[in-house]
Design a protein around this motif. Structure first.
Motif, PDB file in Angstrom:
ATOM      1  N   GLU A 200      18.154  60.545   4.581  1.00 47.40           N
ATOM      2  CA  GLU A 200      18.112  60.059   5.963  1.00 47.40           C
ATOM      3  C   GLU A 200      19.448  59.441   6.383  1.00 47.40           C
ATOM      4  O   GLU A 200      19.503  58.285   6.786  1.00 47.40           O
TER       5      GLU A 200
ATOM      6  N   HIS B 117      13.742  63.146   8.797  1.00 44.88           N
ATOM      7  CA  HIS B 117      12.457  63.379   9.457  1.00 44.88           C
ATOM      8  C   HIS B 117      12.694  63.840  10.884  1.00 44.88           C
ATOM      9  O   HIS B 117      11.787  64.286  11.557  1.00 44.88           O
TER      10      HIS B 117
ATOM     11  N   TYR C 116       5.595  68.858   3.616  1.00 45.88           N
ATOM     12  CA  TYR C 116       4.525  68.196   4.340  1.00 45.88           C
ATOM     13  C   TYR C 116       3.436  67.830   3.349  1.00 45.88           C
ATOM     14  O   TYR C 116       2.977  68.671   2.584  1.00 45.88           O
TER      15      TYR C 116
ATOM     16  N   PRO D  81       7.984  64.829   7.815  1.00 51.82           N
ATOM     17  CA  PRO D  81       7.727  63.537   8.439  1.00 51.82           C
ATOM     18  C   PRO D  81       7.784  62.414   7.406  1.00 51.82           C
ATOM     19  O   PRO D  81       7.799  62.678   6.202  1.00 51.82           O
ATOM     20  N   ASN D  82       7.816  61.192   7.881  1.00 55.47           N
ATOM     21  CA  ASN D  82       7.795  60.059   6.952  1.00 55.47           C
ATOM     22  C   ASN D  82       6.535  60.124   6.109  1.00 55.47           C
ATOM     23  O   ASN D  82       5.457  60.414   6.607  1.00 55.47           O
TER      24      ASN D  82
ATOM     25  N   LYS E  21       9.529  63.075   0.653  1.00 52.51           N
ATOM     26  CA  LYS E  21      10.968  63.379   0.549  1.00 52.51           C
ATOM     27  C   LYS E  21      11.670  62.411  -0.397  1.00 52.51           C
ATOM     28  O   LYS E  21      12.404  62.825  -1.289  1.00 52.51           O
TER      29      LYS E  21
END
Lengths: 322, 328
Positions: A166, A198, A214, A46-47, A51
């Motif tokens: 992304e 994401h 995570y 997730p954001n 990452k």
């Protein structure tokens, strides 16, 4: 982890025990993975999972607190220029100088590399199909066109590894599809591709292997099948009339788990807005008897098909309760 | 071509395409005729009032002496005026006209007056976003994630900036001369200018004074202006590395430079101010022989002080840029 030179040779990217602390707070912790030639590697989370911080450490924008990154066997911290000459990357948005044309931007990028001549620039322009717009100023480009320019820039130096952060952000479905095809074709030619996202469904069809990040830690790494397999259950999509009754009936059946449609349906299904679709997690062997039960109850079944389970589910399971 | 040459080429390309230099040229082309016209009016007035330049200089001396006898003028100002009187007297004694209006004299005056504020501002417009601009634009990531070490990138930016600073000063001199020449004519290269006055306390020592042709004087002047501009450029460069946004970078440097101008006008009694770089930018004053704004400032002092500021800025720039994490 092996550290021998022979072992590194077959790895395009080798990340070992990567950690970044900022003011004592761990942003990324204990991240290790390898990428082999021609592999498409998904980096999911997730954001805010870390990452982008990880990607920035891969290309030397951020110095790791500990751990190492080797690209083509060269350590990014100790042998920066040789390591980076094997990577092409787009970190976050594909930024270019708006007051220069696309062509000037590529020439600019070429001057920072060794041995990239004009014919190579023409080659990458053709590869990303940017011939028509290449002499326009970048400030007139849409996001999709800028994205293609960014990829062209990343490919200039014939890298062994392409890093995309992304890449599907802001692209329309057609653009996403084209991008996927493009990435697959690059991998077929032997290039390794690292993609972060994401949106798990965006990359699951594309990636040979994925890692899930995570809160700065890696939860899992493996092929999509490996990560999803295990309980023998599959995602079964039911198309039927009177879904409310069917829902009740399916809910009472043992071994059938109805799934929330949010995030579980495919894009096409959601786009069609069909409300008479139910998604269940169940053993595929139980489909015939379930069909019979539904028909006996007077519910017509229009279609049943099994769909590959979405990484979203896996992801939600893994992060449950955190 | 070596990688550094290619990098400098890239930086020059960016600076050129940002069109800052064109803005600078435009400002110069717009301002110089206005100043030239004002000068022309003054010259015409004086010509109408005085038949001979000697009369004009005598009148100036009388005016200065009148103000010197007033009690309301602070002592530091009086010292300045006393020096001016002695200089004018020297010109009179040696039969040299200190202010023949011509293109070269105008250029000399313009350079002299632009060294502390106008030129530094032009340089800020070039240098302030040279690093911070890449951050604001988001191109910093793609600039650094390439097989080029950071110190090489920063060096190329520095070289490009210094080239543009030199270009700006050259453009100022050339435009000044060619535009003001339209008003005053293009002569005056051989005209004598007196230099070499030495200040000892409140007195001026004229024993070392001698006249040099104006072309030589202007060359020395341009050299000194270039030197102080270099120092401003290095500091702007450092601020650009340290500060994330271009706007903050420009405002920081501008306030320091303007503060220097204000301080040198008012705080001659607080001598600690002399260690601020922006007070020392008017190196050309030493050439004219006017009294320095603050006690204890000498030509070598200012030269060394500017060098120290510049080198410190350079060290901080490289130290920071090569280690910094690019988080945004």
């Amino acid at each position: 982890m092996k550290h021998g030179h022979a072992a590194d040779k077959v790895k395009v990217l080798s990340v070992t025990g990567l950690e970044k602390r900022i003011r004592g707070k761990a942003i990324v912790q204990d991240v290790s993975f390898d990428i082999t030639p021609g592999e498409i590697f998904g980096f999911l989370g997730p954001n805010g999972a870390g990452k982008t911080t990880t990607i920035r450490m891969l290309v030397g924008l951020i110095k790791p607190t500990s751990g190492s990154v080797k690209i083509g066997g060269f350590d990014v911290q100790r042998d920066f220029e040789r390591a980076l000459s094997q990577v092409g990357c787009i970190v976050e948005n594909p930024e270019a100088y708006p007051y220069l044309s696309g062509w000037d931007n590529l020439q600019y990028a070429a001057r920072m590399l060794q041995g990239v001549d004009e014919s190579r620039i023409r080659e990458v322009v053709a590869l990303v199909k940017l011939e028509e717009r290449i002499h326009d100023k970048v400030k007139t480009y849409s996001l999709g066109v800028r994205q293609r320019l960014g990829i062209a820039q990343a490919l200039l130096g014939k890298p062994k590894l392409l890093i995309l952060d992304e890449p599907t952000n802001g692209l329309d479905p057609k653009g996403i599809k084209e991008l996927r095809q493009f990435i697959s074709s690059l991998a077929e030619q032997g290039m390794s591709v690292f993609i972060s996202s994401h949106l798990l469904s965006e990359v699951q069809q594309l990636c040979d292997r994925v890692a899930i990040l995570y809160r700065g830690r890696m939860l899992a790494i493996g092929s999509v099948e490996e990560l999803l397999g295990g309980n023998g259950k599959e995602r079964v999509v039911w198309q039927l009339d009177r879904p409310e009754e069917a829902k009740k009936l399916l809910g009472e059946t043992g071994g059938v788990e109805l799934l929330d449609r949010d995030g579980a349906g495919s894009l096409e299904e959601i786009a069609a807005g069909r409300s008479n679709i139910l998604v269940a997690r169940m053993n595929a062997e139980h489909i015939p008897e379930t069909v019979k039960r539904l028909v006996d109850a007077g519910i017509s079944v229009h279609a049943v098909h099994t769909a590959p389970p979405a990484l979203e589910e896996l992801f939600l399971q893994m992060t449950e309760g955190e | 071509m070596s990688i550094l040459t290619r990098l400098v080429q890239n930086e020059m390309l960016k600076l050129w395409n940002k069109k800052r230099f064109f803005v600078i040229l435009f400002i110069l082309i717009a301002l110089i005729p206005i100043f030239s016209y004002a000068e022309l009016k003054i010259a015409q007035n004086n010509a109408a009032k005085f038949a001979d330049w000697r009369q004009e200089v005598l009148q100036q001396i009388t005016d200065l002496q009148n103000t010197l006898s007033s009690d309301r003028i602070p002592e530091e100002w009086k010292r300045n005026k006393r020096i001016a009187v002695q200089q004018l007297q020297y010109y009179l004694d040696h039969d040299i006209n200190p202010s023949v209006p011509n293109g070269v004299t105008f250029t000399r005056t313009f350079l002299d007056n632009s060294a502390s504020l106008f030129l530094p501002l032009l340089i800020l417009s070039l240098g302030s976003d040279i690093v911070s601009g890449e951050r604001t634009q988001g191109t910093m990531k793609s600039l650094l994630a390439r097989p080029v070490r950071r110190w090489k990138l920063l060096t190329s930016k520095l070289i490009a900036l210094l080239l543009y600073v030199s270009l700006t000063i050259m453009a100022t001199v050339i435009l000044c001369y060619s535009i003001s020449g339209l008003f005053f004519g293009y002569e005056g290269w051989q005209m004598p200018v007196v230099t070499g006055f030495k200040l000892s306390g409140a007195e001026i020592d004229t024993s070392g004074a001698h006249s040099v042709p104006q072309w030589l004087f202007i060359t020395m002047q341009a050299g000194l202006v270039w030197y102080s501009s270099l120092c401003v450029a290095l500091l702007a460069f450092m601020v650009s590395v340290l500060v994330r946004s271009t706007a903050a970078s420009i405002v920081t440097m501008m306030s320091v430079i303007v503060a220097g101008t204000i301080l040198s006008n008012m705080s001659s009694s607080w001598s600690g101010v002399k260690y601020l770089f922006s007070v020392n930018l008017k190196l050309t004053d030493y050439l004219q022989g006017s009294s320095p704004p603050i006690d204890g400032m000498t030509f070598p002092f200012s030269l060394i002080l500017l060098a120290v500021w510049g080198l410190a800025a350079l060290a901080i720039s490289f130290g920071t840029f090569t280690k910094q994490d690019i988080l945004h």
